[in-house]
Design a protein around this motif. Structure first.
Motif, PDB file in Angstrom:
ATOM      1  N   GLU A  85       0.822  -1.205   0.000  1.00 38.22           N
ATOM      2  CA  GLU A  85       0.000   0.000   0.000  1.00 38.22           C
ATOM      3  C   GLU A  85       0.859   1.259   0.000  1.00 38.22           C
ATOM      4  N   GLY A  86       2.073   1.150   0.518  1.00 34.93           N
ATOM      5  CA  GLY A  86       2.995   2.275   0.401  1.00 34.93           C
ATOM      6  C   GLY A  86       3.352   2.528  -1.047  1.00 34.93           C
ATOM      7  N   LEU A  87       3.542   1.447  -1.786  1.00 33.39           N
ATOM      8  CA  LEU A  87       3.814   1.572  -3.219  1.00 33.39           C
ATOM      9  C   LEU A  87       2.646   2.252  -3.922  1.00 33.39           C
ATOM     10  N   GLY A  88       1.429   1.833  -3.565  1.00 33.89           N
ATOM     11  CA  GLY A  88       0.253   2.441  -4.185  1.00 33.89           C
ATOM     12  C   GLY A  88       0.143   3.926  -3.888  1.00 33.89           C
ATOM     13  N   SER A  89       0.398   4.296  -2.633  1.00 34.24           N
ATOM     14  CA  SER A  89       0.228   5.694  -2.249  1.00 34.24           C
ATOM     15  C   SER A  89       1.291   6.600  -2.853  1.00 34.24           C
ATOM     16  N   ILE A  90       2.499   6.060  -3.089  1.00 33.19           N
ATOM     17  CA  ILE A  90       3.606   6.885  -3.582  1.00 33.19           C
ATOM     18  C   ILE A  90       3.767   6.821  -5.097  1.00 33.19           C
ATOM     19  N   LYS A  91       3.606   5.624  -5.668  1.00 31.26           N
ATOM     20  CA  LYS A  91       3.950   5.410  -7.068  1.00 31.26           C
ATOM     21  C   LYS A  91       2.752   5.306  -8.021  1.00 31.26           C
ATOM     22  N   ALA A  92       1.606   4.843  -7.543  1.00 26.28           N
ATOM     23  CA  ALA A  92       0.515   4.515  -8.459  1.00 26.28           C
ATOM     24  C   ALA A  92       0.077   5.718  -9.306  1.00 26.28           C
ATOM     25  N   ARG A  93      -0.170   6.849  -8.661  1.00 23.02           N
ATOM     26  CA  ARG A  93      -0.641   8.006  -9.432  1.00 23.02           C
ATOM     27  C   ARG A  93       0.424   8.535 -10.396  1.00 23.02           C
ATOM     28  N   PRO A  94       1.680   8.746  -9.963  1.00 25.64           N
ATOM     29  CA  PRO A  94       2.702   9.167 -10.929  1.00 25.64           C
ATOM     30  C   PRO A  94       2.861   8.189 -12.087  1.00 25.64           C
ATOM     31  N   TRP A  95       2.842   6.893 -11.803  1.00 24.49           N
ATOM     32  CA  TRP A  95       2.919   5.910 -12.877  1.00 24.49           C
ATOM     33  C   TRP A  95       1.724   6.025 -13.811  1.00 24.49           C
ATOM     34  N   GLY A  96       0.537   6.155 -13.223  1.00 28.38           N
ATOM     35  CA  GLY A  96      -0.668   6.264 -14.045  1.00 28.38           C
ATOM     36  C   GLY A  96      -0.628   7.474 -14.967  1.00 28.38           C
ATOM     37  N   LEU A  97      -0.160   8.601 -14.444  1.00 31.56           N
ATOM     38  CA  LEU A  97      -0.082   9.811 -15.264  1.00 31.56           C
ATOM     39  C   LEU A  97       0.964   9.673 -16.365  1.00 31.56           C
ATOM     40  N   LYS A  98       2.077   9.015 -16.053  1.00 29.37           N
ATOM     41  CA  LYS A  98       3.106   8.789 -17.080  1.00 29.37           C
ATOM     42  C   LYS A  98       2.572   7.876 -18.180  1.00 29.37           C
ATOM     43  N   VAL A  99       1.879   6.815 -17.771  1.00 31.35           N
ATOM     44  CA  VAL A  99       1.294   5.890 -18.756  1.00 31.35           C
ATOM     45  C   VAL A  99       0.301   6.631 -19.642  1.00 31.35           C
ATOM     46  N   GLN A 100      -0.563   7.405 -19.028  1.00 31.76           N
ATOM     47  CA  GLN A 100      -1.590   8.120 -19.779  1.00 31.76           C
ATOM     48  C   GLN A 100      -0.978   9.109 -20.771  1.00 31.76           C
ATOM     49  N   GLU A 101       0.032   9.833 -20.317  1.00 27.24           N
ATOM     50  CA  GLU A 101       0.682  10.814 -21.190  1.00 27.24           C
ATOM     51  C   GLU A 101       1.426  10.136 -22.331  1.00 27.24           C
ATOM     52  N   ARG A 102       2.189   9.094 -22.003  1.00 27.01           N
ATOM     53  CA  ARG A 102       3.003   8.414 -23.006  1.00 27.01           C
ATOM     54  C   ARG A 102       2.147   7.739 -24.068  1.00 27.01           C
ATOM     55  N   LEU A 103       1.040   7.112 -23.640  1.00 28.39           N
ATOM     56  CA  LEU A 103       0.225   6.316 -24.561  1.00 28.39           C
ATOM     57  C   LEU A 103      -1.032   7.035 -25.043  1.00 28.39           C
ATOM     58  N   ALA A 104      -1.236   8.276 -24.571  1.00 34.78           N
ATOM     59  CA  ALA A 104      -2.408   9.068 -24.963  1.00 34.78           C
ATOM     60  C   ALA A 104      -3.701   8.298 -24.702  1.00 34.78           C
TER      61      ALA A 104
END
Length: 227
Positions: free
Chosen positions: A148-167
Motif C-alpha cells: 500500500e505504500g507503493l500504491g500511495s507513492i507510485k501509483a498516481r505518478p505511474w498512471g499519469l506517465k502511462v496516460q501521457e506516453r500512450l495518450a
C-alpha cells in the motif's frame, strides 16, 4: 495494550525499519526493465498490457490473503481482525477495475483473465498465503506497508506517465489513479494497526522480515514482466 513511552518507541522504531526496507524496494523497482522503460519514455501499449495482466493476479489474491489472515487472528486482537476484514471487503473487486482498464486500452477480457501468473507472481502469492495461514499473522502488516505504500507513492505518478506516453483516456488508467489516492488513506490507518500488536520484539521483527521478503518478491514479479 495501553499507549505509553515504550509503546510509542516500539512503533517508531518499527516504522523507521520499514522505511529503510521501502527505500531499498523503490531502488530495486526503478532498476527493473519495465519501470526503466516507463521513466525513460519508451513505454508502449504492450508494456502496459503486460503490466496490467500481471498486476491483476496479485490484486485478486490480495483480498483473499487478507481474509485468510483475518480468520487466523485470535480473540485477543479482534479490532485488528475487523480492520483486516474491512480492507478485504474494500479491495475484493479491485481486479475488476484492472480488467476494465485493460479493455479500455484495447485488450480483451479473455486475454487478461486467461493469462497465467509469472514466476514472481506465483512466488509472492505463495508467500502471502503462507504468512496469512499462520496463527496471529501479524507479520503481514509489513507486507501491507510495502504494497500500500507503493500504491500511495507510485501509483498516481505511474498512471499519469502511462496516460501521457500512450495518450490513453481516463477510463484506461483508473486503477492506478484511484489507488494513488485510496492507498494514502490506508497508510494513515497503518500506524493504528501497529499499535494493536506492539510492543512485542518478536512481532516487530516478523513485521520487518515480512516487509523485506514481500518487497523482494514484488520486485521479482515486476522484473519478470515481459511485453
Amino acid at each position: 495494550m495501553a499507549d505509553g513511552p515504550i509503546h510509542d518507541d516500539a512503533v517508531a522504531d518499527t516504522l523507521r525499519k520499514l522505511a529503510v526496507v521501502f527505500a531499498e524496494f523503490e531502488q530495486r523497482l526503478e532498476s527493473t526493465p519495465l519501470i526503466r522503460k516507463l521513466t525513460r519514455g519508451r513505454f508502449e501499449i504492450a508494456d502496459y498490457h503486460a503490466f496490467l495482466i500481471n498486476l491483476r493476479q496479485q490484486v485478486k489474491d490480495g483480498a483473499l490473503w487478507m481474509s485468510r489472515a483475518a480468520s487466523n487472528v485470535g480473540e485477543a486482537h479482534l479490532e485488528l481482525r475487523s480492520t483486516l476484514m474491512r480492507h478485504a471487503v474494500t479491495e475484493h473487486r479491485d481486479f475488476r477495475l484492472l480488467e476494465a482498464d485493460f479493455v479500455a486500452s484495447g485488450g480483451t477480457l479473455e486475454t487478461i483473465r486467461g493469462a497465467p501468473k509469472n514466476v514472481g507472481s506465483e512466488a509472492i502469492s505463495a508467500w502471502m498465503f503462507h504468512e496469512a495461514s499462520r496463527p496471529d499473522p501479524f507479520g503481514l502488516l509489513g507486507a501491507m506497508f510495502v504494497i500500500e505504500g507503493l500504491g500511495s507513492i507510485k501509483a498516481r505518478p505511474w498512471g499519469l506517465k502511462v496516460q501521457e506516453r500512450l495518450a490513453l483516456p481516463d477510463e484506461a488508467v483508473r486503477f492506478l489513479l484511484y489507488h494513488g489516492e485510496n492507498d494514502v488513506e490506508h497508510m494513515q490507518e497503518f500506524e493504528a494497526m501497529l499499535r494493536m500488536v506492539l510492543p512485542d520484539p518478536a512481532v516487530a521483527e516478523r513485521i520487518v522480515t515480512c516487509a523485506r521478503v514481500t518487497a523482494r518478491l514484488y520486485a521479482l514479479q515486476i522484473e519478470e514482466i515481459m511485453a
